[in-house]
Design a protein around this motif. Structure first.
Motif, mmCIF file in Angstrom:
data_model
loop_
_atom_site.group_PDB
_atom_site.id
_atom_site.type_symbol
_atom_site.label_atom_id
_atom_site.label_comp_id
_atom_site.label_asym_id
_atom_site.label_seq_id
_atom_site.Cartn_x
_atom_site.Cartn_y
_atom_site.Cartn_z
ATOM 1 N N ALA A 228 0.840 -1.206 0.000
ATOM 2 C CA ALA A 228 0.000 0.000 0.000
ATOM 3 C C ALA A 228 0.873 1.254 0.000
ATOM 4 O O ALA A 228 0.589 2.225 -0.713
ATOM 5 N N ASN A 229 1.949 1.194 0.758
ATOM 6 C CA ASN A 229 2.854 2.343 0.854
ATOM 7 C C ASN A 229 3.520 2.638 -0.482
ATOM 8 O O ASN A 229 3.618 3.786 -0.905
ATOM 9 N N ILE A 230 3.975 1.572 -1.159
ATOM 10 C CA ILE A 230 4.626 1.757 -2.461
ATOM 11 C C ILE A 230 3.602 2.268 -3.474
ATOM 12 O O ILE A 230 3.853 3.205 -4.234
ATOM 13 N N GLY A 231 2.396 1.671 -3.456
ATOM 14 C CA GLY A 231 1.337 2.100 -4.383
ATOM 15 C C GLY A 231 0.984 3.562 -4.170
ATOM 16 O O GLY A 231 0.868 4.336 -5.138
ATOM 17 N N ALA B 276 0.700 15.086 1.182
ATOM 18 C CA ALA B 276 -0.265 14.021 1.523
ATOM 19 C C ALA B 276 0.391 12.648 1.407
ATOM 20 O O ALA B 276 0.196 11.772 2.256
ATOM 21 N N LYS B 277 1.211 12.484 0.334
ATOM 22 C CA LYS B 277 1.887 11.186 0.142
ATOM 23 C C LYS B 277 2.850 10.905 1.294
ATOM 24 O O LYS B 277 2.886 9.817 1.852
ATOM 25 N N THR B 278 3.636 11.935 1.631
ATOM 26 C CA THR B 278 4.619 11.763 2.710
ATOM 27 C C THR B 278 3.914 11.428 4.022
ATOM 28 O O THR B 278 4.363 10.552 4.766
ATOM 29 N N ALA B 279 2.796 12.138 4.305
ATOM 30 C CA ALA B 279 2.066 11.891 5.555
ATOM 31 C C ALA B 279 1.558 10.446 5.590
ATOM 32 O O ALA B 279 1.694 9.752 6.607
ATOM 33 N N PHE B 280 0.996 9.982 4.465
ATOM 34 C CA PHE B 280 0.501 8.605 4.410
ATOM 35 C C PHE B 280 1.655 7.606 4.583
ATOM 36 O O PHE B 280 1.551 6.638 5.350
ATOM 37 N N LEU C 266 2.663 7.437 8.117
ATOM 38 C CA LEU C 266 1.658 6.744 8.929
ATOM 39 C C LEU C 266 1.823 5.218 8.778
ATOM 40 O O LEU C 266 1.790 4.471 9.763
ATOM 41 N N MET C 267 2.054 4.765 7.540
ATOM 42 C CA MET C 267 2.261 3.330 7.304
ATOM 43 C C MET C 267 3.540 2.845 8.005
ATOM 44 O O MET C 267 3.593 1.741 8.541
ATOM 45 N N ALA C 268 4.573 3.708 8.001
ATOM 46 C CA ALA C 268 5.819 3.352 8.706
ATOM 47 C C ALA C 268 5.551 3.205 10.199
ATOM 48 O O ALA C 268 6.069 2.287 10.850
ATOM 49 N N ALA C 269 4.712 4.103 10.746
ATOM 50 C CA ALA C 269 4.397 4.048 12.184
ATOM 51 C C ALA C 269 3.650 2.750 12.507
ATOM 52 O O ALA C 269 3.918 2.108 13.535
ATOM 53 N N ILE C 270 2.727 2.344 11.623
ATOM 54 C CA ILE C 270 1.998 1.084 11.839
ATOM 55 C C ILE C 270 2.977 -0.090 11.818
ATOM 56 O O ILE C 270 2.919 -0.994 12.658
ATOM 57 N N THR C 271 3.904 -0.053 10.846
ATOM 58 C CA THR C 271 4.913 -1.122 10.749
ATOM 59 C C THR C 271 5.747 -1.203 12.024
ATOM 60 O O THR C 271 5.945 -2.288 12.583
#
Lengths: 218, 106
Positions: B37-40, B50-54, B57-62
């Motif tokens: 999802a992060n790469i997409g 917006a991309k950087t924030a997303f 956020l995915m990095a934080a979940i990881t």
């Protein structure tokens, strides 16, 4: 040897100055987390520098990010995630003598995945050198600040690689020592400590991947 | 003492390999989906911010999945979790200071 005879195994793993293996385990885990906190702050300083320079040169960092290899970065991220899951199985299984050989197999699998990561990183570095992406007089990109991005790229990925090499060494050492003395292996806190270290190496990479490989796409 | 070491004395019978693998395997699956999802998302035609924030956020979940599941913080005592949190708390303070300047510039 049955799994129920925990006492001789605990004695094999118990070290001075602790009186019980439970205390020793707690102390080792706490000490490890304290060390990991220092590691987080060590990398945190580099992340802080990256953030400040990225806010100073947002466009150059974006363009430069697009010149990193997403293929190598993404593949290595996936490899490291799999290795983390594999190493996470070790403390979950090593405590039972009957699962000791499975746990040691997982250690070797994690080490091999770590080596695969380093091999891919070697290919990636070779490609980067070929494309003149090493800061210096021959640097490929001309935007002001792009060299800074790649200074962070080399610094972060190289220091991470050093950590991974240490992790591979620790994992291999544990697997060898565990095979020599399976009772010690079933109780030693070195299992938890090694798994924690490996987890941190993956945590650091998860952040490096996002800030180094994902900017500048699309 | 953490629950894990307590468990050690209580359960002399080893679990099956399947039950040892199940939870980390599920989390690995989730993490690989998050990675995809992060790469997409990095290729979407949306503003960089917006991309950087997303992505972050995915990095934080990881990071949370690795710390809580793979590194077993979910099974540790409050003391151990506080100990583990210190590095992240100091890092948060560092970034709060950075953004109080760079984040507030016009």
């Amino acid at each position: 040897m049955s799994d129920a005879s925990a006492h001789p195994a605990e004695e094999a793993a118990l070290r001075e100055p602790w009186e019980s293996i439970a205390r020793q385990r707690q102390a080792v885990e706490m000490g490890m987390w304290a060390f990991l906190a220092s590691e987080i702050l060590f990398f945190g300083g580099i992340f802080a520098g990256y953030t400040i320079y990225r806010s100073a040169y947002p466009e150059a960092f974006w363009v430069a990010g697009g010149h990193t290899s997403l293929f190598y970065g993404a593949t290595n991220t996936a490899i490291l995630l799999v290795s983390s899951a594999v190493i996470a199985l070790v403390p979950r299984s090593a405590r039972w003598l009957s699962l000791g050989s499975f746990a040691r197999m997982m250690l070797w699998s994690g080490a091999l995945l770590g080596i695969a990561f380093l091999v891919l990183k070697g290919f990636e570095y070779a490609e980067d050198f070929h494309e003149h992406l090493f800061p210096g007089p021959d640097f490929e990109l001309h935007e002001k600040g792009a060299q800074l991005f790649f200074a962070f790229y080399w610094c972060l990925t190289a220091i991470h690689a050093v950590h991974l090499i240490i992790g591979i060494g620790l994992v291999a050492r544990l697997a060898i020592a565990g095979a020599r003395d399976p009772r010690w292996f079933s109780q030693t806190p070195a299992v938890q400590a090694t798994a924690l270290y490996w987890g941190l190496v993956d945590i650091i990479w998860s952040i490096v991947f996002v800030i180094v490989y994902l900017p500048g796409r699309g | 003492m953490g629950r894990a070491s307590h468990h050690r004395r209580q359960a002399p019978t080893a679990p099956g390999i399947g039950s040892v693998i199940r939870r980390p395997a599920w989390v690995l699956f989730v993490l690989l989906v998050v990675l995809a999802a992060n790469i997409g998302a990095a290729f979407l035609p949306v503003p960089h911010f917006a991309k950087t924030a997303f992505n972050l956020l995915m990095a934080a979940i990881t990071v949370a999945c690795i710390a809580f599941i793979f590194m077993e913080l979910d099974r540790k005592s409050v003391t151990m979790r506080l100990f583990a949190a210190t590095g992240f708390v100091w890092l948060a303070i560092l970034f709060l200071l950075i953004f109080s300047d760079y984040g507030a510039r016009p």
